[in-house]
Design a protein around this motif. Structure first.
Motif, PDB file in Angstrom:
ATOM      1  N   CYS A 142     -25.971  72.173  31.473  1.00 55.56           N
ATOM      2  CA  CYS A 142     -26.216  70.855  30.898  1.00 55.56           C
ATOM      3  C   CYS A 142     -26.378  71.027  29.392  1.00 55.56           C
ATOM      4  O   CYS A 142     -26.354  72.161  28.881  1.00 55.56           O
ATOM      5  CB  CYS A 142     -27.451  70.175  31.507  1.00 55.56           C
ATOM      6  N   ASP A 167     -20.325  62.350  40.597  1.00 55.03           N
ATOM      7  CA  ASP A 167     -21.588  62.844  41.121  1.00 55.03           C
ATOM      8  C   ASP A 167     -21.802  64.320  40.813  1.00 55.03           C
ATOM      9  O   ASP A 167     -22.939  64.775  40.668  1.00 55.03           O
ATOM     10  CB  ASP A 167     -21.650  62.613  42.632  1.00 55.03           C
ATOM     11  N   PRO A 175     -24.969  65.080  36.619  1.00 59.34           N
ATOM     12  CA  PRO A 175     -26.207  65.841  36.455  1.00 59.34           C
ATOM     13  C   PRO A 175     -26.111  66.956  35.412  1.00 59.34           C
ATOM     14  O   PRO A 175     -27.152  67.476  34.971  1.00 59.34           O
ATOM     15  CB  PRO A 175     -26.448  66.432  37.857  1.00 59.34           C
ATOM     16  N   GLN A 176     -24.896  67.336  35.037  1.00 53.25           N
ATOM     17  CA  GLN A 176     -24.738  68.386  34.026  1.00 53.25           C
ATOM     18  C   GLN A 176     -24.151  67.823  32.734  1.00 53.25           C
ATOM     19  O   GLN A 176     -23.440  68.513  32.001  1.00 53.25           O
ATOM     20  CB  GLN A 176     -23.916  69.552  34.581  1.00 53.25           C
TER      21      GLN A 176
END
Length: 471
Positions: free
Chosen positions: A4, A74, A78-79
């Motif tokens: 991330c 999806d 998140p990253q």
């Protein structure tokens, strides 16, 4: 450690040679929307855009659009939409973190957001990898197939679009209403004359309900032809797990590819585009010879490897090309295709063909035969039919092009799953004996023109090749 924005600095000091973005991601505005975000786009167009921003900066962030499924969004959200691009050649590999992707939208869930993204004033380029079937064109006539389910829905329904053309026309109508500039729409699919075909499909679609919009698109937008080339296998769960073990950080959406990459783009733009030509792409006046060479050499050979590989029980291209029969057939098909196109004298055709075999042999790429075998009804007209037609016009029968059709027929008549928009029609080839199956296949006007279907020598040669394959 999960990939991330916050972990980029740590990745730079984890002991592995990992290439990171060299620009400030937070300051980059979106200048490109890409329809059909997937592994190929992330290893090709996004990689070129990353290189351009690393060297020259610019607001060329990419908004990716998944037309159907949320899986890519999806995995990437998140990253922070970062992902790893791993370039492999046998035992060696190189990892680069790509930051060009700003976000991913899911058209089926966020249709209004997709339309607004396409219509944003900062966006100058729309790129597409929606596969051959995403253009809504009839393979035989080259015109819009108004009976295709998504196309018919969008032409007869003012609600949420379902097709690529539906989303594009809604967004371009907004640009027209808001007095914004037109855009450059760049097809990156393996279609001959892909820019022209996108233009035909979009204009025919728009004219059904809004002739003024069609005229505006024709005047203000541009559709350059392109040729794209890079082998990018689908990423498996096993590959993701191995990646995390090798690099000591988690990435839910890495992409694996080969060192070779090529992008040839017609110099035909509505406005600014990234300086892709300064980082390895080619801007040319005529893409035709490059796309013909690629479709009839690499892509045609890929189809032959895939179908023969499936019939012989091989899982990957690298396994299949070790089979002497398959290897010799691929080389012979390349030789049959060679006289059907004319490349610049400076282009080394022999070197190109040898390099293709070496690329197929790359053991580090688990390019599955079944992945390449899908959508044959959309691929064969682009890859094999022009070769056959060229030879027919010169009173010859191309044996290995006919072998490709025979191998496809064998695949269709086997127990393999047929993933194809014409799957229901193609199942008819299982009826009757082999000769009847050939007759049924060649009679499909959505795939084969009359020049081939009505030529007795082609059917006879396909039957002979089928017998050689013991079908």
């Amino acid at each position: 450690m999960k990939l991330c924005n916050d972990t980029l600095t740590a990745l730079a000091s984890n002991g592995r040679d990992i290439v990171l973005p060299e620009y400030d991601r937070a300051s980059i505005q979106p200048g490109i929307v890409h329809l059909g975000v997937g592994a190929f786009h992330r290893a090709h167009q996004a990689w070129y855009t990353e290189a351009a921003m690393n060297r020259f900066g610019g607001n060329w962030g990419i908004i990716g659009v998944s037309l159907r499924r949320p899986a890519m969004r999806d995995a990437l959200a998140p990253q922070d939409n970062l992902y790893s691009l791993v370039t492999r050649r046998d035992a060696s590999e190189r990892c680069q973190i790509i930051g060009a992707l700003n976000k991913v939208l899911v058209a089926s869930e966020q249709p209004d957001a997709v339309i607004e993204a396409l219509a944003a004033p900062t966006v100058h380029v729309i790129t597409l990898t929606v596969t051959e079937k995403g253009y809504g064109l009839d393979a035989a006539s080259g015109t819009l197939n108004i009976n295709q389910d998504d196309i018919a829905h969008d032409l007869n329904n003012n609600g949420t679009p379902q097709s690529t053309l539906g989303f594009l026309t809604r967004a371009l109508a907004l640009r027209q209403q808001r007095n914004l500039l037109g855009v450059t729409l760049i097809s990156c699919d393996n279609l001959s004359d892909n820019g022209r075909k996108l233009r035909i499909a979009l204009l025919q679609f728009a004219r059904v309900n809004n002739r003024l919009l069609a005229d505006w698109i024709d005047q203000h937008c541009r559709f350059p032809n392109t040729m794209v080339d890079r082998i990018v296998p689908a990423t498996t769960d096993t590959a993701i797990e191995k990646f995390s073990g090798n690099y000591s950080f988690a990435d839910g959406a890495p992409v694996f590819t080969e060192p070779f990459s090529q992008w040839v783009i017609e110099r035909n733009f509505a406005g600014p585009v990234p300086p892709w030509d300064k980082v390895g792409a080619q801007f040319v006046d005529d893409v035709t010879p490059f796309e013909a060479a690629k479709l009839r050499t690499l892509n045609a050979s890929h189809s032959l490897v895939a179908y023969l590989g499936c019939l012989e029980g091989h899982t990957s291209v690298a396994q299949a090309i070790k089979d002497n029969f398959i290897r010799d057939a691929v080389i012979a098909l390349m030789r049959e295709a060679e006289p059907t196109f004319t490349l610049p004298e400076s282009f080394p055709v022999d070197d190109y063909q040898r390099a293709l075999i070496e690329r197929f042999e790359n053991q580090a790429l688990e390019h599955r035969c079944e992945q390449i075998a899908m959508d044959g009804s959309q691929k064969i007209p682009q890859r094999i039919i022009p070769v056959i037609e060229w030879h027919i016009a010169r009173d010859s029968i191309p044996r290995y092009a006919c072998l490709t059709i025979a191998a496809w027929l064998g695949f269709l008549r086997s127990d393999h799953t047929v993933n194809d928009p014409l799957a229901d029609t193609l199942r008819k080839t299982k009826n009757g004996n082999l000769a009847e199956g050939i007759k049924t296949l060649l009679a499909m006007r959505d795939i084969f023109p009359a020049t081939i279907a009505d030529h007795p020598g082609i059917a006879d040669q396909v039957l002979r090749e089928s017998h050689r394959l013991s079908l």
